[in-house]
Design a protein around this motif. Structure first.
Motif, PDB file in Angstrom:
ATOM      1  N   ILE A   9      -4.696  -0.662   9.927  1.00  0.00           N
ATOM      2  CA  ILE A   9      -5.936  -1.532   9.712  1.00  0.00           C
ATOM      3  C   ILE A   9      -6.812  -0.823   8.633  1.00  0.00           C
ATOM      4  CG2 ILE A   9      -8.203  -2.376  10.883  1.00  0.00           C
ATOM      5  CD1 ILE A   9      -6.529  -2.175  13.536  1.00  0.00           C
ATOM      6  N   LYS A  10      -6.939  -1.622   7.530  1.00  0.00           N
ATOM      7  CA  LYS A  10      -7.436  -0.852   6.293  1.00  0.00           C
ATOM      8  C   LYS A  10      -8.761  -0.654   6.467  1.00  0.00           C
ATOM      9  CE  LYS A  10      -3.391  -2.965   3.609  1.00  0.00           C
ATOM     10  NZ  LYS A  10      -3.012  -3.625   2.343  1.00  0.00           N
ATOM     11  N   PRO A  11      -9.531   0.014   5.377  1.00  0.00           N
ATOM     12  CA  PRO A  11     -10.604   0.369   5.333  1.00  0.00           C
ATOM     13  C   PRO A  11     -11.604  -0.582   5.434  1.00  0.00           C
ATOM     14  CG  PRO A  11      -9.514   1.974   3.632  1.00  0.00           C
ATOM     15  CD  PRO A  11      -8.431   0.466   4.270  1.00  0.00           C
ATOM     16  N   PHE A  49       2.787   7.221   0.814  1.00  0.00           N
ATOM     17  CA  PHE A  49       3.152   6.011   1.546  1.00  0.00           C
ATOM     18  C   PHE A  49       3.505   4.679   0.629  1.00  0.00           C
ATOM     19  CE2 PHE A  49       1.878   2.185   3.889  1.00  0.00           C
ATOM     20  CZ  PHE A  49       2.610   2.258   5.059  1.00  0.00           C
ATOM     21  N   TYR A  50       2.870   4.439  -0.277  1.00  0.00           N
ATOM     22  CA  TYR A  50       3.035   3.356  -1.149  1.00  0.00           C
ATOM     23  C   TYR A  50       4.004   3.750  -2.389  1.00  0.00           C
ATOM     24  CZ  TYR A  50      -0.302   0.392   1.253  1.00  0.00           C
ATOM     25  OH  TYR A  50      -1.020  -0.361   2.139  1.00  0.00           O
ATOM     26  N   ALA A  51       4.455   4.773  -2.221  1.00  0.00           N
ATOM     27  CA  ALA A  51       5.370   5.350  -3.457  1.00  0.00           C
ATOM     28  C   ALA A  51       6.368   4.133  -3.930  1.00  0.00           C
ATOM     29  CB  ALA A  51       6.143   6.430  -2.966  1.00  0.00           C
ATOM     30  N   ASP A  61      -5.441   0.939  -8.045  1.00  0.00           N
ATOM     31  CA  ASP A  61      -6.321   0.174  -7.068  1.00  0.00           C
ATOM     32  C   ASP A  61      -5.816   0.139  -5.701  1.00  0.00           C
ATOM     33  OD1 ASP A  61      -8.019  -0.227  -9.597  1.00  0.00           O
ATOM     34  OD2 ASP A  61      -7.381  -2.650  -9.475  1.00  0.00           O
ATOM     35  N   LEU A  62      -4.846  -0.154  -5.448  1.00  0.00           N
ATOM     36  CA  LEU A  62      -4.427  -0.009  -3.955  1.00  0.00           C
ATOM     37  C   LEU A  62      -4.656   1.368  -3.312  1.00  0.00           C
ATOM     38  CD1 LEU A  62      -2.745  -1.026  -1.623  1.00  0.00           C
ATOM     39  CD2 LEU A  62      -0.700  -0.366  -2.772  1.00  0.00           C
ATOM     40  N   VAL A  63      -4.429   2.326  -4.282  1.00  0.00           N
ATOM     41  CA  VAL A  63      -4.657   3.899  -3.609  1.00  0.00           C
ATOM     42  C   VAL A  63      -6.167   4.191  -3.560  1.00  0.00           C
ATOM     43  CG1 VAL A  63      -4.272   6.336  -4.278  1.00  0.00           C
ATOM     44  CG2 VAL A  63      -2.085   4.759  -4.425  1.00  0.00           C
ATOM     45  N   ALA A  91       0.077 -14.157   5.304  1.00  0.00           N
ATOM     46  CA  ALA A  91       0.583 -13.793   3.963  1.00  0.00           C
ATOM     47  C   ALA A  91      -0.401 -12.708   3.321  1.00  0.00           C
ATOM     48  CB  ALA A  91       0.559 -15.052   2.968  1.00  0.00           C
ATOM     49  N   THR A  92       0.191 -11.579   2.553  1.00  0.00           N
ATOM     50  CA  THR A  92      -0.486 -10.669   1.744  1.00  0.00           C
ATOM     51  C   THR A  92      -1.750 -10.816   1.133  1.00  0.00           C
ATOM     52  OG1 THR A  92       1.790  -9.700   1.234  1.00  0.00           O
ATOM     53  CG2 THR A  92      -0.067  -8.994  -0.010  1.00  0.00           C
ATOM     54  N   ASP A  93      -1.636 -12.389   0.406  1.00  0.00           N
ATOM     55  CA  ASP A  93      -2.560 -13.077  -0.391  1.00  0.00           C
ATOM     56  C   ASP A  93      -3.476 -13.992   0.664  1.00  0.00           C
ATOM     57  OD1 ASP A  93      -4.533 -14.413  -1.784  1.00  0.00           O
ATOM     58  OD2 ASP A  93      -3.258 -14.915  -3.409  1.00  0.00           O
ATOM     59  N   ILE A 110      -6.541 -10.117  -2.031  1.00  0.00           N
ATOM     60  CA  ILE A 110      -5.138  -9.548  -1.861  1.00  0.00           C
ATOM     61  C   ILE A 110      -5.081  -8.055  -2.015  1.00  0.00           C
ATOM     62  CG2 ILE A 110      -4.487  -9.670  -4.549  1.00  0.00           C
ATOM     63  CD1 ILE A 110      -1.760 -10.369  -3.561  1.00  0.00           C
ATOM     64  N   ASP A 111      -6.222  -7.558  -2.643  1.00  0.00           N
ATOM     65  CA  ASP A 111      -6.355  -6.039  -2.600  1.00  0.00           C
ATOM     66  C   ASP A 111      -7.021  -5.733  -1.317  1.00  0.00           C
ATOM     67  OD1 ASP A 111      -5.685  -5.585  -5.430  1.00  0.00           O
ATOM     68  OD2 ASP A 111      -7.222  -6.878  -5.854  1.00  0.00           O
ATOM     69  N   GLU A 112      -8.131  -6.139  -0.974  1.00  0.00           N
ATOM     70  CA  GLU A 112      -8.790  -5.936   0.367  1.00  0.00           C
ATOM     71  C   GLU A 112      -8.459  -6.819   1.580  1.00  0.00           C
ATOM     72  OE1 GLU A 112     -12.992  -4.587   0.147  1.00  0.00           O
ATOM     73  OE2 GLU A 112     -12.623  -3.618  -1.905  1.00  0.00           O
ATOM     74  N   VAL A 115      -5.198  -5.633   6.720  1.00  0.00           N
ATOM     75  CA  VAL A 115      -4.115  -4.993   7.504  1.00  0.00           C
ATOM     76  C   VAL A 115      -2.897  -5.015   6.518  1.00  0.00           C
ATOM     77  CG1 VAL A 115      -4.787  -5.598   9.578  1.00  0.00           C
ATOM     78  CG2 VAL A 115      -3.535  -7.125   8.343  1.00  0.00           C
ATOM     79  N   HIS A 116      -2.034  -3.906   7.152  1.00  0.00           N
ATOM     80  CA  HIS A 116      -0.731  -3.561   6.600  1.00  0.00           C
ATOM     81  C   HIS A 116       0.368  -3.568   7.674  1.00  0.00           C
ATOM     82  CE1 HIS A 116       2.822  -2.055   4.329  1.00  0.00           C
ATOM     83  NE2 HIS A 116       2.953  -1.153   5.393  1.00  0.00           N
ATOM     84  N   GLY A 117       1.503  -4.026   7.218  1.00  0.00           N
ATOM     85  CA  GLY A 117       2.605  -4.163   8.320  1.00  0.00           C
ATOM     86  C   GLY A 117       3.729  -3.900   7.460  1.00  0.00           C
TER      87      GLY A 117
HETATM   88  P1  CMP Z   1       0.249  -4.143   1.726  1.00  0.00           P
HETATM   89  O1  CMP Z   1       1.226  -4.841   2.746  1.00  0.00           O
HETATM   90  O2  CMP Z   1      -0.410  -2.906   2.116  1.00  0.00           O
HETATM   91  O3  CMP Z   1       1.447  -3.212   0.567  1.00  0.00           O
HETATM   92  C1  CMP Z   1       0.853  -3.253  -0.563  1.00  0.00           C
HETATM   93  C2  CMP Z   1      -0.320  -3.770  -0.984  1.00  0.00           C
HETATM   94  O4  CMP Z   1      -0.643  -3.823  -2.450  1.00  0.00           O
HETATM   95  C3  CMP Z   1      -0.585  -5.072  -0.549  1.00  0.00           C
HETATM   96  O5  CMP Z   1      -0.579  -5.119   0.842  1.00  0.00           O
HETATM   97  C4  CMP Z   1      -1.689  -5.552  -1.165  1.00  0.00           C
HETATM   98  O6  CMP Z   1      -3.020  -5.407  -0.636  1.00  0.00           O
HETATM   99  C5  CMP Z   1      -1.899  -4.922  -2.548  1.00  0.00           C
HETATM  100  N1  CMP Z   1      -1.640  -5.917  -3.682  1.00  0.00           N
HETATM  101  C6  CMP Z   1      -2.304  -6.173  -4.899  1.00  0.00           C
HETATM  102  N2  CMP Z   1      -1.884  -6.759  -5.549  1.00  0.00           N
HETATM  103  C7  CMP Z   1      -0.497  -7.309  -5.078  1.00  0.00           C
HETATM  104  C8  CMP Z   1       0.515  -7.852  -5.546  1.00  0.00           C
HETATM  105  N3  CMP Z   1       0.437  -8.831  -6.613  1.00  0.00           N
HETATM  106  N4  CMP Z   1       1.548  -8.295  -4.803  1.00  0.00           N
HETATM  107  C9  CMP Z   1       1.549  -7.461  -3.502  1.00  0.00           C
HETATM  108  N5  CMP Z   1       0.863  -6.773  -3.161  1.00  0.00           N
HETATM  109  C10 CMP Z   1      -0.446  -6.571  -3.820  1.00  0.00           C
END
Ligand code: CMP
Length: 142
Positions: A9-11, A49-51, A61-63, A91-93, A110-112, A115-117
């Motif tokens: 659960i993200k910030p 974690f996001y390497a 920006d993600l970090v 979906a991520t977005d 998509i940035d905020e 959640v992550h899974g």
């Molecule tokens: P997450 O599942 O935590 O994995 C990587 C994260 O990068 C993703 O969720 C998004 O919040 C973020 N992100 C930002 N831009 C993109 C993009 N274009 N494609 C995928 N993830 C992105």
């Protein structure tokens, strides 16, 4: 098969005070929390974690976002847990996320995105091991 997956659960979602709301969605879907820790990630931890995304344009920006406040990290266990968790997240977005999913309901961008899974069973094992040792996971026997 019974699987485990890593959930964060993200910030943004922690700041919105919806940890319990999100936990309820996991529980209603039959996913059991078998480990959990609140933590404020260091830059080094978030980068590690996001390497896999290191070369992507959104990496910095993600970090920065992931270290902007505390996160809640948990291991979810259940039948088909990896895919089930992804279905609940959407979906991520968030603009692409189906109605009723966590991201459709709570994510701002998509940035905020709340959640992550883990995206697959193999990465789930790696991500669970990144945050939790074997002695920190409490399998459900009933
Ligand atoms: P997450 O599942 O935590 O994995 C990587 C994260 O990068 C993703 O969720 C998004 O919040 C973020 N992100 C930002 N831009 C993109 C993009 N274009 N494609 C995928 N993830 C992105």
């Amino acid at each position: 098969a019974v699987e485990r997956t890593l959930s964060i659960i993200k910030p943004d979602a922690v700041a919105k005070n919806i940890i319990g709301e999100i936990y309820s969605r996991f529980e209603r879907a039959g996913l059991k929390i078998v480990a959990a820790r609140m933590m404020h990630l260091s830059r080094e931890q978030a980068e590690a974690f996001y390497a896999v995304h290191k070369a992507r344009p959104f990496f910095k920006d993600l970090v920065d976002f992931m270290i902007s406040g505390p996160v809640m990290v948990q291991v979810l266990e259940g039948e088909n847990a990896v895919a089930k968790h992804r279905d609940i997240m959407g979906a991520t977005d968030p603009k692409q996320a189906e109605a009723g999913t966590i991201r459709a309901d709570f994510a701002d961008s998509i940035d905020e995105n709340a959640v992550h899974g883990s995206d697959a069973v193999e990465t789930a094992q790696q991500e669970v091991n990144f945050f939790f040792g074997p002695d920190e996971i409490c399998p459900r026997t009933r």
